[in-house]
Design a protein around this motif. Structure first.
Motif, PDB file in Angstrom:
ATOM      1  N   LYS A  80       0.730  -1.246   0.049  1.00  0.00           N
ATOM      2  CA  LYS A  80      -0.014   0.195   0.088  1.00  0.00           C
ATOM      3  C   LYS A  80       0.791   1.267   0.140  1.00  0.00           C
ATOM      4  CE  LYS A  80      -3.995  -2.364   2.175  1.00  0.00           C
ATOM      5  NZ  LYS A  80      -4.880  -2.392   3.410  1.00  0.00           N
ATOM      6  N   THR A  81       0.108   2.487  -0.067  1.00  0.00           N
ATOM      7  CA  THR A  81       0.830   3.663   0.051  1.00  0.00           C
ATOM      8  C   THR A  81       0.779   4.438   1.273  1.00  0.00           C
ATOM      9  OG1 THR A  81       0.469   4.337  -2.421  1.00  0.00           O
ATOM     10  CG2 THR A  81       0.903   5.992  -0.913  1.00  0.00           C
TER      11      THR A  81
ATOM     12  N   GLY B 210      13.307   9.793   9.118  1.00  0.00           N
ATOM     13  CA  GLY B 210      12.446   8.703   8.198  1.00  0.00           C
ATOM     14  C   GLY B 210      12.630   7.332   8.853  1.00  0.00           C
ATOM     15  N   GLU B 211      13.079   7.241  10.044  1.00  0.00           N
ATOM     16  CA  GLU B 211      13.086   5.570  10.643  1.00  0.00           C
ATOM     17  C   GLU B 211      11.729   4.867  10.576  1.00  0.00           C
ATOM     18  OE1 GLU B 211      16.169   7.931  13.047  1.00  0.00           O
ATOM     19  OE2 GLU B 211      14.277   8.263  12.329  1.00  0.00           O
ATOM     20  N   PHE B 212      10.841   5.705  10.928  1.00  0.00           N
ATOM     21  CA  PHE B 212       9.429   5.008  11.190  1.00  0.00           C
ATOM     22  C   PHE B 212       8.802   4.378   9.533  1.00  0.00           C
ATOM     23  CE2 PHE B 212       4.785   4.900  10.904  1.00  0.00           C
ATOM     24  CZ  PHE B 212       4.641   3.738  11.759  1.00  0.00           C
ATOM     25  N   LEU B 213       8.800   5.302   8.683  1.00  0.00           N
ATOM     26  CA  LEU B 213       8.509   5.182   7.339  1.00  0.00           C
ATOM     27  C   LEU B 213       9.219   4.137   6.561  1.00  0.00           C
ATOM     28  CD1 LEU B 213       6.409   6.251   5.346  1.00  0.00           C
ATOM     29  CD2 LEU B 213       8.162   7.982   4.394  1.00  0.00           C
ATOM     30  N   GLU B 214      10.536   4.056   6.925  1.00  0.00           N
ATOM     31  CA  GLU B 214      11.350   3.069   6.320  1.00  0.00           C
ATOM     32  C   GLU B 214      11.213   1.726   6.801  1.00  0.00           C
ATOM     33  OE1 GLU B 214      16.264   1.847   5.556  1.00  0.00           O
ATOM     34  OE2 GLU B 214      15.619   3.158   7.264  1.00  0.00           O
TER      35      GLU B 214
ATOM     36  N   ASP C  68       6.303  -4.200   2.424  1.00  0.00           N
ATOM     37  CA  ASP C  68       6.597  -3.869   1.202  1.00  0.00           C
ATOM     38  C   ASP C  68       5.670  -2.798   0.495  1.00  0.00           C
ATOM     39  OD1 ASP C  68       7.797  -4.123  -1.245  1.00  0.00           O
ATOM     40  OD2 ASP C  68       6.548  -5.903  -1.978  1.00  0.00           O
ATOM     41  N   ASN C  69       5.682  -1.361   1.440  1.00  0.00           N
ATOM     42  CA  ASN C  69       4.805  -0.486   1.028  1.00  0.00           C
ATOM     43  C   ASN C  69       5.542   0.580   0.083  1.00  0.00           C
ATOM     44  OD1 ASN C  69       2.467  -1.446   2.401  1.00  0.00           O
ATOM     45  ND2 ASN C  69       3.454  -1.156   4.256  1.00  0.00           N
ATOM     46  N   ARG C  70       4.955   1.568  -0.455  1.00  0.00           N
ATOM     47  CA  ARG C  70       5.504   2.587  -0.826  1.00  0.00           C
ATOM     48  C   ARG C  70       5.159   3.691   0.140  1.00  0.00           C
ATOM     49  NH1 ARG C  70       8.058   6.184  -3.079  1.00  0.00           N
ATOM     50  NH2 ARG C  70       7.850   6.957  -5.315  1.00  0.00           N
ATOM     51  N   GLY C  71       6.281   4.645   0.270  1.00  0.00           N
ATOM     52  CA  GLY C  71       6.270   5.707   1.233  1.00  0.00           C
ATOM     53  C   GLY C  71       6.510   7.128   0.781  1.00  0.00           C
TER      54      GLY C  71
ATOM     55  N   ASP D  55       9.856   8.447  -0.736  1.00  0.00           N
ATOM     56  CA  ASP D  55      10.221   9.545  -1.067  1.00  0.00           C
ATOM     57  C   ASP D  55      10.085  10.661  -0.119  1.00  0.00           C
ATOM     58  OD1 ASP D  55      10.547   9.780  -4.078  1.00  0.00           O
ATOM     59  OD2 ASP D  55       8.726   9.201  -4.442  1.00  0.00           O
ATOM     60  N   PHE D  56      11.138  11.402   0.099  1.00  0.00           N
ATOM     61  CA  PHE D  56      10.973  12.216   1.212  1.00  0.00           C
ATOM     62  C   PHE D  56      11.014  13.834   0.633  1.00  0.00           C
ATOM     63  CE2 PHE D  56      12.916   8.559   3.505  1.00  0.00           C
ATOM     64  CZ  PHE D  56      12.038   8.583   4.364  1.00  0.00           C
ATOM     65  N   ILE D  57      10.000  14.456   1.030  1.00  0.00           N
ATOM     66  CA  ILE D  57       9.956  15.992   0.933  1.00  0.00           C
ATOM     67  C   ILE D  57      10.496  16.736   1.957  1.00  0.00           C
ATOM     68  CG2 ILE D  57       8.449  17.765  -0.287  1.00  0.00           C
ATOM     69  CD1 ILE D  57       7.346  14.244  -0.448  1.00  0.00           C
ATOM     70  N   PRO D  58      11.561  17.381   2.119  1.00  0.00           N
ATOM     71  CA  PRO D  58      12.033  18.484   3.162  1.00  0.00           C
ATOM     72  C   PRO D  58      10.987  19.613   3.235  1.00  0.00           C
ATOM     73  CG  PRO D  58      13.398  18.582   1.249  1.00  0.00           C
ATOM     74  CD  PRO D  58      12.458  17.628   0.808  1.00  0.00           C
ATOM     75  N   GLU D  59       9.570  19.402   3.289  1.00  0.00           N
ATOM     76  CA  GLU D  59       9.061  20.548   3.510  1.00  0.00           C
ATOM     77  C   GLU D  59       7.886  20.208   4.584  1.00  0.00           C
ATOM     78  OE1 GLU D  59       6.888  21.231  -0.210  1.00  0.00           O
ATOM     79  OE2 GLU D  59       9.045  21.499  -1.159  1.00  0.00           O
TER      80      GLU D  59
END
Length: 360
Positions: free
Chosen positions: A72-73, A82-86, A93-96, A117-121
């Motif tokens: 899932k996304t 980003g530790e939790f999202l990773e 096997d998700n998209r983050g 994908d990390f957006i620094p905003e």
């Protein structure tokens, strides 16, 4: 801070806490937007702790297993480093997608970076939700002054996707108030929640609360919810929050005096004291008590904090191994959940100092 001068000159803000007599929500009335910054210089990660890292991995695995978050996304608002999202993307096997101005590139497993994908905003409704089926927001809501507006934006962005699962994690203010843990109240946290005030906030902004409970040694509130057209709003009697607020108001100074006397005694005996933990709790503790200059150094296992200086008071942050050069008599552990981990590290270094935890 990278120099002691910058640390001592770091701007300070005021605290003027007020509690809502209708729902128990607590806010800092003196909070000013823009008085502090969130950028890649902000080092908030606890991921270097084996205790925390193990818990975080287990949390991600539980969420994946209990709620079938697979293929899932996932959107994380306030994703930090980003530790939790990773972890949750690897486990299912998700998209983050992660939003956080404090994000620093290059800290992730190369096997998972392709799915992240990390957006620094900062996130707002204009960014959308990337068609996410799972939205996480951990230790971010307490930094937002207009919490109702933020949740209204999130509900607007989710729109008709009512199967979207939302997960929020915030500190539990009831523990802080009951223990008079003044080191857990600081300027960056402008919003404070109990389980009941958090539930009511979500209900009033279009969410059906599925779960709301404590975790991590009862320090954190974990809330799961789904969007709903007309959620029931439970009647709230904030008597417990009001009583706890009164207790804190009447007794926190006594706790502060206790720690001032503790440090003064060690200073008079010429017994070296170090503080273990260089995060926000440590900053609040050092800046709120007289005599904190008796603590010359702060220890932190996060290499990105080592060599820096504590904002407001200027203590140097060192690595645990450096304690061997000047063994301390006393180690004050900022968060008791890390006592066992820290005791084991000190033993490996051949050190057996007095270990005392910050507690009310």
């Amino acid at each position: 801070m990278r120099t002691r001068e910058a640390a001592l000159d770091y701007p300070k803000g005021s605290l003027e806490l007020a509690v809502c007599h209708a729902c128990g929500f607590i806010t800092n009335l003196a909070f000013e937007r823009g008085r502090h910054e969130y950028s890649h210089d902000c080092e908030e990660s606890q991921g270097c702790s084996p205790t925390f890292s193990r818990w975080l991995q287990e949390l991600a695995a539980q969420l994946v297993e209990n709620h079938d978050i697979r293929h899932k996304t996932v959107l994380e608002i306030g994703s930090g480093k980003g530790e939790f999202l990773e972890a949750i993307c690897r486990a299912g096997d998700n998209r983050g997608f992660g939003y956080d101005p404090a994000y620093v590139r290059g800290r992730h497993d190369s096997q998972t970076t392709g799915s992240l994908d990390f957006i620094p905003e900062f996130w707002d409704a204009s960014k959308g939700i990337h068609d996410a089926e799972f939205i996480a927001c951990r230790h971010t809501l307490e930094h937002i002054p207009d919490v109702a507006d933020f949740l209204a934006q999130l509900r607007e962005a989710i729109a008709s996707r009512i199967d979207t699962l939302v997960f929020f994690e915030v500190p539990d203010v009831m523990r802080v108030l009951k223990e008079c843990a003044f080191w857990d109240i600081y300027y960056e946290h402008c919003s404070y929640f109990s389980t009941r005030s958090l539930e009511r906030l979500f209900q009033r902004n279009g969410f059906d609360v599925l779960e709301c409970a404590l975790d991590y040694d009862d320090q954190y509130i974990m809330l799961l919810a789904r969007p709903i057209a007309s959620p029931p709003v439970a009647a709230t009697d904030p008597a417990l929050e009001l009583a706890a607020s009164d207790h804190y108001r009447d007794h926190w100074a006594k706790n502060s005096i206790h720690w001032q006397a503790f440090l003064q005694q060690r200073l008079e005996r010429e017994q070296a004291v170090v503080l273990w933990g260089g995060g926000s709790k440590a900053v609040a503790f050092l800046t709120r008590i007289q005599g904190s200059a008796a603590i010359k150094t702060v220890v932190d296992i996060n290499p990105h904090k080592q060599g820096a200086y504590m904002p407001g008071t200027g203590q140097l942050v060192i690595a645990p191994g450096e304690l061997k050069e000047n063994p301390p008599h006393t180690v004050i552990v900022v968060n008791p959940i890390y006592h066992g981990e820290i005791e084991a590290m000190l033993s490996e270094l051949g050190l057996q100092p007095e270990i005392v935890c910050l507690q009310g």
